[in-house]
Design a protein around this motif. Structure first.
Motif, mmCIF file in Angstrom:
data_model
loop_
_atom_site.group_PDB
_atom_site.id
_atom_site.type_symbol
_atom_site.label_atom_id
_atom_site.label_comp_id
_atom_site.label_asym_id
_atom_site.label_seq_id
_atom_site.Cartn_x
_atom_site.Cartn_y
_atom_site.Cartn_z
ATOM 1 N N LYS A 183 -2.468 1.985 -10.970
ATOM 2 C CA LYS A 183 -1.608 2.621 -9.967
ATOM 3 C C LYS A 183 -0.163 2.127 -10.059
ATOM 4 N N THR A 184 0.022 0.862 -10.396
ATOM 5 C CA THR A 184 1.389 0.316 -10.452
ATOM 6 C C THR A 184 2.027 0.486 -11.824
ATOM 7 N N PHE A 212 2.893 1.528 -3.601
ATOM 8 C CA PHE A 212 2.141 1.809 -4.829
ATOM 9 C C PHE A 212 0.884 2.638 -4.588
ATOM 10 N N ASP A 213 0.710 3.156 -3.367
ATOM 11 C CA ASP A 213 -0.446 3.984 -3.028
ATOM 12 C C ASP A 213 -1.750 3.227 -3.253
ATOM 13 N N LEU A 214 -1.807 2.010 -2.733
ATOM 14 C CA LEU A 214 -2.988 1.172 -2.858
ATOM 15 C C LEU A 214 -3.844 1.271 -1.598
ATOM 16 N N THR A 215 -5.131 1.010 -1.767
ATOM 17 C CA THR A 215 -5.991 0.871 -0.591
ATOM 18 C C THR A 215 -5.704 -0.485 0.034
ATOM 19 N N ALA A 270 0.836 -1.200 0.000
ATOM 20 C CA ALA A 270 0.000 0.000 0.000
ATOM 21 C C ALA A 270 0.873 1.254 0.000
ATOM 22 N N GLN A 271 1.936 1.244 0.808
ATOM 23 C CA GLN A 271 2.829 2.403 0.865
ATOM 24 C C GLN A 271 3.580 2.588 -0.445
#
Length: 369
Positions: free
Chosen positions: A348-349, A305-308, A302-303
């Motif tokens: 996002k990735t 790739f800014d994922l939920t 999450a950190q």
């Protein structure tokens, strides 16, 4: 040519390659042979100018008194007049060839370092291995000149010193490379085990040994065979080992042994000999474990790739080889929701599909976290 008592120096010279510190017995033997008070070997295992180019100073006998050594380290080394690199390679040099008596700087070096250290009489020889690394042998006495045959002895030793230093430098470079590789493998949490054609464990590295002893998925039978606790996995493992042992060109086989904590392995045919002193393995087994829990890995994903949280759980499941249909229910999503989430994850990735996602995750810093 070295003969008799002098030739006996070659044994500790060769064996000194693997001593710690190296060449302890050789320097002791050389000092005894030439009746010296002190004998030293100085060299740099790596070329001058590299950060690791430390000077290695090995000696036998009584070193300089502590105040004299401190003076040299603090200031005198800056005024060291010895022509170390200008010395003719392979030739023994006496003290009067190394210092210019009457020169104030040279006389100061003699009076402040050599005489207080009992180095009133000296022989020094420079030798260089093919890669350009230089070494110096120095022998000293407080009283009386060295015997007439000492120069010839040092010069006869020079070719053997070159060869020994070249071997040591090569070993040091291999050791350094191996240590760096071991650290990278350790951080990636990979271990290895070698198997014979019947699946018996022949050898293992420390991490492979620990995985084998503490794994909830793997085990070693009483007759030494690699096996699994789960019946289905045990059958798959036996079939894979049998196929790879019979066919050295067979494709590698991968098995997931446990998902929480994660443990998988890759079996590949050896296809080569490992040396004459060990049984040749038929199969190489690479073990990979993840000491982090799935929750920790999801947090890291999450950190990174800014994922939920939900996207991170699905991304982790997909990175471990599950299809969307398999991963969705495992993380509490319907198949349709999993497909929607996967599109967000790819966006996002920057992944173009699951194969890209797996590559991005396993090539990211998470591999050595």
């Amino acid at each position: 040519m070295l003969q008799g008592e002098d030739a006996a120096l070659l044994v500790p010279l060769i064996e000194g390659l693997v001593e710690d510190p190296p060449w302890r017995r050789f320097l002791d033997a050389l000092r005894a042979r030439v009746s010296a008070d002190y004998a030293s070997l100085v060299f740099r295992p790596l070329p001058l100018g590299t950060p690791e180019a430390r000077v290695i100073h090995l000696y036998s006998g009584q070193p300089s008194p502590p105040p004299v050594s401190r003076l040299y380290r603090e200031s005198l080394y800056l005024r060291d007049p010895m022509p170390y690199h200008a010395m003719q390679e392979g030739r023994s040099h006496a003290l009067h060839e190394l210092l210019r008596f009457g020169d104030p700087r040279h006389d100061a070096y003699l009076d402040q370092l050599l005489v207080p250290s009992g180095m009133n009489h000296m022989r020094m020889i420079r030798f260089a291995e093919p890669g350009g690394v230089n070494g110096w042998i120095t022998i000293t006495r407080r009283d009386g000149e060295f015997a007439a045959d000492v120069d010839g002895l040092l010069e006869d030793l020079a070719p053997h010193l070159r060869a020994a230093l070249g071997s040591f430098v090569a070993l040091e470079r291999e050791r350094m490379g191996a240590e760096i590789e071991r650290e990278a493998v350790r951080r990636m949490n990979f271990g290895w085990v070698t198997l014979d054609g019947e699946g018996r464990v022949l050898d293992a590295d420390p991490l492979g040994t620990r995985m084998l002893a503490g794994s909830t998925g793997l085990m070693q039978t009483r007759d030494g065979r690699l096996s699994a606790h789960d019946t289905k996995l045990r059958r798959q493992l036996a079939e894979a080992i049998g196929e790879l042992a019979r066919d050295p060109d067979a494709r590698p086989r991968a098995l997931v042994l446990c998902r929480e904590p994660w443990l998988d392995l890759l079996l590949v045919p050896s296809g080569r000999r490992m040396g004459t002193t060990r049984a040749a393995p038929a199969v190489l087994c690479y073990l990979h474990a993840d000491h982090w829990s799935s929750a920790d890995r999801c947090g890291q994903l999450a950190q990174l790739f800014d994922l939920t949280a939900s996207e991170a759980r699905l991304a982790l499941a997909l990175s471990r080889g599950l299809s969307i249909a398999e991963a969705g229910p495992e993380v509490g999503l319907t198949v349709e929701s999993a497909r929607t989430y996967s599109k967000r994850i790819y966006a996002k990735t920057g992944a173009r599909g699951q194969a890209d996602l797996v590559r991005f995750i396993h090539r990211s810093v998470l591999a050595i976290a």
